[in-house]
Motif scaffolding. Sequence first.
Motif, PDB file in Angstrom:
ATOM      1  N   MET A 104       0.808  -1.202   0.000  1.00  0.00           N
ATOM      2  CA  MET A 104       0.000   0.000   0.000  1.00  0.00           C
ATOM      3  C   MET A 104       0.851   1.267   0.000  1.00  0.00           C
ATOM      4  SD  MET A 104      -2.977   1.350  -0.107  1.00  0.00           S
ATOM      5  CE  MET A 104      -4.102  -0.001   0.266  1.00  0.00           C
ATOM      6  N   ASP A 105       1.878   1.326   0.811  1.00  0.00           N
ATOM      7  CA  ASP A 105       2.680   2.541   0.902  1.00  0.00           C
ATOM      8  C   ASP A 105       3.358   2.849  -0.425  1.00  0.00           C
ATOM      9  OD1 ASP A 105       3.766   4.641   2.787  1.00  0.00           O
ATOM     10  OD2 ASP A 105       5.655   3.794   2.087  1.00  0.00           O
ATOM     11  N   GLU A 107      -3.703  -6.004   2.465  1.00  0.00           N
ATOM     12  CA  GLU A 107      -3.080  -5.467   3.670  1.00  0.00           C
ATOM     13  C   GLU A 107      -3.870  -5.861   4.922  1.00  0.00           C
ATOM     14  OE1 GLU A 107      -0.240  -3.355   5.864  1.00  0.00           O
ATOM     15  OE2 GLU A 107      -0.252  -3.892   3.739  1.00  0.00           O
ATOM     16  N   ALA A 133       2.300   1.948  -3.375  1.00  0.00           N
ATOM     17  CA  ALA A 133       1.273   2.336  -4.335  1.00  0.00           C
ATOM     18  C   ALA A 133       0.835   3.779  -4.130  1.00  0.00           C
ATOM     19  CB  ALA A 133       0.075   1.398  -4.215  1.00  0.00           C
ATOM     20  N   LEU A 134       0.691   4.216  -2.888  1.00  0.00           N
ATOM     21  CA  LEU A 134       0.275   5.593  -2.614  1.00  0.00           C
ATOM     22  C   LEU A 134       1.326   6.584  -3.106  1.00  0.00           C
ATOM     23  CD1 LEU A 134      -1.249   5.215   0.968  1.00  0.00           C
ATOM     24  CD2 LEU A 134      -2.465   5.453  -1.200  1.00  0.00           C
ATOM     25  N   LEU A 161      -5.703   0.147  -5.538  1.00  0.00           N
ATOM     26  CA  LEU A 161      -5.580   0.380  -4.099  1.00  0.00           C
ATOM     27  C   LEU A 161      -6.589  -0.455  -3.316  1.00  0.00           C
ATOM     28  CD1 LEU A 161      -5.080   4.261  -4.015  1.00  0.00           C
ATOM     29  CD2 LEU A 161      -3.347   2.509  -3.635  1.00  0.00           C
ATOM     30  N   LEU A 175      -5.538   8.367   2.958  1.00  0.00           N
ATOM     31  CA  LEU A 175      -6.242   7.092   2.851  1.00  0.00           C
ATOM     32  C   LEU A 175      -7.156   6.945   4.064  1.00  0.00           C
ATOM     33  CD1 LEU A 175      -6.422   4.439   1.185  1.00  0.00           C
ATOM     34  CD2 LEU A 175      -4.775   3.470   2.795  1.00  0.00           C
ATOM     35  N   LEU A 203      -5.104  -3.866  -2.952  1.00  0.00           N
ATOM     36  CA  LEU A 203      -4.021  -3.849  -1.965  1.00  0.00           C
ATOM     37  C   LEU A 203      -4.558  -3.671  -0.551  1.00  0.00           C
ATOM     38  CD1 LEU A 203      -1.241  -1.714  -3.717  1.00  0.00           C
ATOM     39  CD2 LEU A 203      -1.431  -4.199  -3.539  1.00  0.00           C
ATOM     40  N   LEU A 204      -5.655  -2.924  -0.417  1.00  0.00           N
ATOM     41  CA  LEU A 204      -6.239  -2.720   0.902  1.00  0.00           C
ATOM     42  C   LEU A 204      -6.731  -4.037   1.486  1.00  0.00           C
ATOM     43  CD1 LEU A 204      -7.180  -0.719   3.093  1.00  0.00           C
ATOM     44  CD2 LEU A 204      -9.316  -0.490   1.819  1.00  0.00           C
TER      45      LEU A 204
END
Length: 504
Positions: free
Chosen positions: A112-113, A263, A115-116, A256, A136, A259-260
């Motif tokens: 996630m990090d 995660e 991707a952001l 995202l 987010l 990925l969320l």
Amino acid sequence: MLDIPSSVRVDVEALLAAQNHMGVCDAIEQYAPVGKPDTMTAPHFPKVAGIDSTVPPPAHTVAPASPAPAPPSSPGAPGAPGTLIQDRLAGWVSDLTTLHELTERLARTAFMDDALHEVLRAGAALVGARRGLVVLEPADGLGPDTTVGLGLARADLGHIETVPRGATSYGRILDRTDRTGEPEVHADLLSEDGLDPRHREVAARLGYAASFALPLATEAAGRLGAAVWLYDEPAEPVERQRHLVGLYTRYATEHLARLLELERARTKSRTIAEELLPPRLPRVAGVQLAARHRTGPRGGGDWYDALPLPEGALGLTVGSVTGSGASAVAAMGRLRASLRAYAVMEGEDPVAVLSDLELLLRLTEPARSATALFAYCEPALRKIVLAGAGHSPPLVIGERRTEFVETSLSAPLGMLACWEAPSVEFSPEPGETVLIYTDGLLHRSGDPMDRAFARLHAAAAGVPRTIRNDPGAIADHVLHTVLPDGLDAADSDEDVVLLAARFE
């Protein structure tokens, strides 16, 4: 009009009139060929990175202007219809190529990090900004909630967070009750009437004069957050830029969202694995204990344990179950609980403890194997009897020696019809520390096993004298030395367990 085949049916004058008011995907949809085009003359626009050339324009892109008559020009002039059509087509191809490259880079992110940060960098390139931030905050309230900045230090993000939420672009987006994808545009923040005084103060302090914000939301994923890009001078993206960044953020939101979910699954797996390990180590006279555990992103089957036994004895064990994920974590919990029971009943005989564990594994987990080491310690006598099943030998760290304990070669549990191996007995000197560990410490280093063992020995021999009385400090030193450059904390498929026992 140019002599264009009738099957294409493109009104050149209308195309020229709308060329500055239409995004790439709008134009392709507007002037799509009717009927079956000629093989050589009809343009074919590929789907790039999941972007359909006939996707309707996003909500934040204005509709194309009505066609207006264009002044005639000669075919050979610089502004001739043929030349303008070619330029426009070249622009479309360029836009699609850019989106393809950016979405491909985003698709390669697995966390996630990362991707952001990639969303911020790509969006800044598309809208012509230098800085920005992503907030987010999933609408379902299950988290994780985080803020990531581009060109903004942590202190800068802290200043922005002091602005009342309702006065910020991302706050208004996240607090909407509907799911519209409308952007928040502030072309000249400092000259706006009614701007919150604290917002004006923070903008002046950080040196940004305009902002452009978009929701990270789709119908399928819901609202995940908001992205804000900041301009150093009064500015705003043109329609073409808004259209492209709108297409990109739609794709980014879907990525995202995936990925969320991943995660969240990783977090649950890590939490379960941590809960299955001892919440604290026991206090036993004559010995000091410390443990370090690093789990992979999917959760692994490595364990450690220390349990008081009758007559002041102490049982120490580490082990690893094959596989990863929830099933490996569950198997690890079952084996650890069973080993505790066997240790209480017959802990003074480590071979019997591991034999019972092997029988249980073969009957209840026939598709798995495991490595394990069990040590029966008598701290008052500084005496240790241990047995290992396919496990790496313990390491003794002292003032006058740093050496591996000689253990017999044995197979992992579950690999043979009947496991058995002789036990080993040794006595640590006063002040020496016995370090037992799982193979993940060696595998995560990336070195061949012989070099990994040599690195581990060198790390143990290099423990500073000032921390030799602290088993926790010894374990940290060994961990950071064997796994430098953050490998001790980075996500990896390999779990790492270190259990240090210092004898007084």
